[in-house]
Design an enzyme around this catalytic site. Structure first.
Site, PDB file in Angstrom:
ATOM      1  CE1 TYR A 122     -10.545   4.380   0.293  1.00 27.53           C
ATOM      2  CE2 TYR A 122      -9.752   5.914   1.771  1.00 27.53           C
ATOM      3  CZ  TYR A 122      -9.780   4.952   0.910  1.00 27.53           C
ATOM      4  OH  TYR A 122      -8.426   4.868   0.258  1.00 27.53           O
ATOM      5  CD  GLU A 136      -8.269   1.484  -0.172  1.00 23.91           C
ATOM      6  OE1 GLU A 136      -7.985   2.451  -0.824  1.00 23.91           O
ATOM      7  OE2 GLU A 136      -8.524   0.399  -0.743  1.00 23.91           O
TER       8      GLU A 136
END
Ligand code: GDP
Ligand code: MN
Length: 384
Positions: free
Chosen positions: A107, A195
Site C-alpha cells: 500500500y 493512493e
C-alpha cells in the site's frame, strides 16, 4: 475532484510511474477488442468513483478475451454497491488492462495530513483489499513519512520508512523511485491524494501501480485544463452530478432532512443544528444569492431526487433582499412541485414577519430561528 482510475493512471504514467497497459471501453465489443490486443489475459475493472470495487464484484480476472467480454456484458449498466457507497454507482466505463502476476501487494499513498500540517507518504506491506481493516486492527503496519515542504524527501528517509513498514527489500529501490515520481505527480497536479493499492510486486520482480486513486484540489483545477472535468464522470453521486449540471452547490450527506439555505456558512450551521436536534441532514445545498422562484424550484427538485428526504428545511437569510419576495418565490416554486412532506421555512431579514404570513397561508411551517427550524424538522421526522 476525484479522477477515475484510468485518468489517474494516465496522469501517473505521464510522470514515469509503471502502470499495466490497457484501454478504456464503453461496450462489450470494445472490451473484446482491447482484451484481444492485450493477448487475452486481462483484468476488467469498473470505472466508478468508489473503493472496494473488487469486493463489490466490479473487478474480474480473465485468461481470454471472450470471457472478459462476457463478464463485461453483465457489468455495463449495473449498479455497483460497496460499504463506502451504499447508494451505489452505475458502471458506464470499463478499464481493460493486462493481467499481471502479483507476488506481493503493498500500500502506498501520498496525502495531505492536516493534523501533521504537511503532505505525508503512507506505506504498508499489508496492501490489497483489506487495508481498511489493517488501519483499524494493526495500525502499526502503516508507516507515515512526512514530506518536508522545503526540501522534499531524501532517499535515506524513504528507505528507513520502507524498513519500518517491513517492505520486502527486493522492492526497496523501485519503491523509492515510485514514491519520488508520485510526489512529483502529486505536486504538479495539485493533488491532495494519490493512493496506489495495490502497489504490486510482480512474480518477475517489477513494481507496478495496479490500482490508482487520485484526487485533485478542486480550487486548483483552473491550472489543469488537461484534466477535463466531466461532472457525470467525476461525481460520486447521481444527484451531485445533476447539481453540477445545474450549477448548484450540492453535497450528498446521507440523512433524512433535506436542506436548502443561502450562503455556505448558514447551510453548515443549519446542518449542525439538525444534528444537535437528533437528526441528520440529507444534503448540503447553497442556493446562492437572490432565491428567485425558478432557482428555488430547481433546488427543491434536486433535494427531492433523494428518496430518503422526509422533511425539507429551507433557511434563507434575506439581508437586504425582501423576505416577502423570497417567501412568494418559495411558495410559487413549491406550488408547482406538490411535495407531500413537511416543509419548514425560516426567513430572516427585511419584512420577515410578512414573509412568515405568506408561508403560513400557503400551508408551510414558518419558524423564526435556525434552532427552531432544526428542532421542528427533526421532531416531524421522529413522529412521522
Ligand atoms: P478496488 O477493489 O476498487 O481497490 O480495485 P483494485 O484495482 O485494487 O483491484 C482489487 C484487487 O484485484 C487487487 O487488490 C488485486 O488483488 C486484484 N487485481 C487487480 N488487478 C490485478 C492484476 O492485474 N493481476 C492480479 N493477479 N490481480 C489483480
Ligand atoms: Mn484498490
Amino acid at each position: 475532484m476525484k479522477l477515475q482510475e484510468y485518468q489517474a493512471k494516465e496522469l501517473l504514467a505521464k510522470h514515469g510511474v509503471i502502470v499495466p497497459a490497457g484501454g478504456i471501453a464503453d461496450t462489450p465489443e470494445e472490451v473484446k477488442r482491447i482484451a484481444t490486443e492485450l493477448g487475452g489475459k486481462v483484468v476488467v475493472k469498473a470505472q466508478v468513483l468508489m473503493g472496494g470495487r473488487g469486493k463489490a464484484g466490479g473487478i474480474g480476472l480473465f485468461d481470454n478475451a471472450e470471457s472478459a467480454a462476457e463478464f463485461s456484458k453483465n457489468l455495463f449498466g449495473k449498479r455497483l454497491i460497496s460499504i463506502q457507497n451504499p447508494d451505489g454507482l452505475i458502471v458506464e466505463k470499463l478499464l481493460v488492462v493486462e493481467k499481471i502476476n502479483i507476488d506481493k501487494e503493498f500500500y502506498l499513498a501520498i496525502l495531505l495530513d492536516r493534523a501533521a500540517q504537511s503532505n505525508i507518504v503512507m506505506i504498508s506491506a499489508k496492501g490489497g483489499m483489506d487495508i481498511e481493516e489493517v488501519a483499524i486492527n494493526d495500525p502499526d503496519a502503516i508507516v507515515n513519512l512526512p514530506i518536508n515542504p522545503k526540501w522534499g524527501l531524501c532517499d535515506f528517509e524513504i528507505r528507513e520508512a520502507l524498513k519500518k513498514a517491513k517492505i520486502d527489500p527486493i522492492a526497496h529501490s523501485q519503491m523509492i523511485t515510485m514514491i519520488k515520481l508520485l510526489t512529483k505527480a502529486y505536486e504538479d497536479a495539485d493533488a491532495n491524494l494519490i493512493e496506489i493499492n495495490p502497489c504490486a510486486l510482480t512474480t518477475d520482480g517489477k513494481l507496478v501501480a495496479a490500482d490508482a486513486k487520485v484526487t485533485i484540489d478542486p480550487n486548483a483545477l483552473y491550472r489543469h485544463p488537461e484534466i477535463q472535468q466531466t461532472p457525470e464522470a467525476s461525481a460520486e453521486n447521481a444527484i451531485e452530478a445533476e447539481a453540477s449540471n445545474r450549477g448548484i452547490a450540492y453535497v450528498h450527506l446521507g440523512g433524512n432532512v433535506g436542506v436548502i439555505g443561502n450562503g455556505a456558512g448558514l447551510v453548515m450551521l443549519t446542518i449542525d443544528e439538525i444534528a444537535r436536534a437528533g437528526q441528520r441532514a440529507a444534503n448540503f445545498l447553497d442556493v446562492g444569492g437572490g432565491a428567485q422562484a425558478e432557482r428555488v424550484k430547481s433546488c427543491v427538485e434536486l433535494v427531492m431526487m433523494n428518496t430518503n428526504v422526509k422533511a425539507l428545511l429551507i433557511n434563507i437569510f434575506g439581508g437586504i433582499t425582501r423576505g416577502d419576495e423570497v417567501a412568494s418565490g418559495i411558495v410559487s416554486a413549491l406550488k408547482e412541485l406538490k411535495l407531500n412532506i413537511p416543509i419548514v421555512v425560516r426567513i430572516e431579514g427585511t419584512n420577515a414577519e410578512k414573509a412568515r404570513e405568506i408561508l403560513a397561508n400557503a400551508g408551510l411551517i414558518p419558524v423564526e430561528t435556525v434552532q427552531e427550524a432544526a428542532a421542528t424538522a427533526s421532531n416531524l421526522i421522529m413522529t412521522s
